[in-house]
Scaffold this motif. Structure first.
Motif: not given
Length: 348
Positions: A189-218
């Motif tokens: 939550s302390t990443e410096s570009n978090l605000n920009q990410i939320i602004d960019a995604v939220g510009e078109v509506g609601y945001l989904i925050a979904q827990c990351y699944l480590p297996k997704a890297s595969e």
């Protein structure tokens, strides 16, 4: 059988698209193929629903490029067809592609599809079911046991708190969208570009925050369901793995993901079985599930793609199975003389 495919725009269709493969399979089986777009419906004063359709006449192209060239050729004449003369209307448009620039077009398929079904045309997926799935909020209607932990919000502080609760990080993406657009992994939550990410995604509506699944890297697995059950022929499932490009959290083919053969596990089949009752109830004829491990990432009900990729990987053309199922639905409709509603026919 006369089958009409609804697409966003005929000019933007591609040889690699699943819709193109379905159209070629229909032609090869002797059926008549029509293409329409969201602007091609006409509801007349006499209550007749007409469609202005691109058609091929007596031509029977066998190659994707030939088919698409014929549909956009200057000499191509649109035919005005009463929807009652169309056996199947296959809704293959992606509403998210029209949501910003042509909002009127985003829901045209579901709205006019409902009118077509009332007039006796088999419409897949069922338009009333699709109306429930206009964005990823539909995903939340399925049992929590198959879903990653998810927050849907526009509140930045709520999103920060959610990120803090998940040490592996979270995926942030728009509630409405497709193709891996505006999808980000956030580790803290302390990443410096978090605000920009939320602004960019939220510009078109609601945001989904979904827990990351480590297996997704595969990568994830796209598994097709037809009539509520995994689509398979013999020992081969209509499924493939999508491996993300190096340094990318997205495995979508549009986002440079690489397709590989898939191993369909008992956990994946269990997810499909858990989803089946609701998918059948909602009339979802053809669906693509995106699965990581024992969790479902997304349900694709509008334009699930990848059948051509599967054909290249396994030398199995599942379009044949899909067309055969549609033919059976027409026979069932005739046998019951209109007594079955479209939702039942969609997943029968």
């Amino acid at each position: 059988m006369r089958i009409a495919f609804l697409v966003n725009a005929i000019e933007t269709e591609r040889p690699s698209y699943t819709t193109t493969s379905l159209a070629l399979a229909a032609l090869a089986r002797g059926h008549e193929v029509l293409y329409i777009t969201p602007s091609d419906f006409i509801l007349g004063p006499d209550d007749a629903l007409m469609i202005r359709a691109a058609h091929l006449g007596d031509a029977r192209p066998k190659k994707s490029e030939t088919l698409l060239r014929a549909l956009i050729a200057p000499e191509q004449q649109r035919a005005l067809v009463n929807v009652e003369e169309v056996d199947v209307l296959f809704l293959r448009n992606d509403p998210s592609l029209d949501a910003d620039t042509r909002p009127w077009a985003a829901h045209a398929g579901a709205n006019f599809g409902r009118l077509a079904a009332e007039r006796g045309t088999i419409v897949v997926n069922d338009p009333c079911g699709l109306a429930l799935a206009q964005d990823k909020l539909y995903f939340q209607d399925f049992p929590a046991i198959v879903r990653p932990t998810t927050l849907i919000s526009k509140d930045i502080e709520e999103i920060r708190a959610f990120i803090d609760d998940h040490s592996d990080g979270v995926i942030i993406k728009p509630l409405q969208g497709s193709g891996g657009k505006n999808v980000f992994r956030v580790g803290s939550s302390t990443e410096s570009n978090l605000n920009q990410i939320i602004d960019a995604v939220g510009e078109v509506g609601y945001l989904i925050a979904q827990c990351y699944l480590p297996k997704a890297s595969e990568g994830d697995t796209r598994l097709f369901l037809m009539n509520g059950r995994p689509l398979q022929r013999g020992d081969v499932y209509a499924a493939f793995r999508r491996v993300p490009a190096k340094g990318d959290v997205r495995s979508n083919i549009h986002a440079r993901g690489t397709p590989k053969r898939a191993h369909v596990t008992k956990e994946m089949l269990a997810i499909a079985e858990t989803l089946r009752p609701k998918l059948v109830e909602d009339g979802m004829f053809l669906v693509g599930l995106d699965i990581v491990g024992d969790k479902l990432l997304e349900i694709n009900v509008f334009t699930p793609g990848g059948l051509q990729t599967i054909r290249e990987l396994y030398d199995v053309d599942f379009c044949e199975d899909i067309l055969e199922s549609l033919e059976n639905k027409i026979a069932t409709r005739k046998t019951y003389q209109g007594a079955l509603n479209n939702r039942i026919l969609s997943t029968h």
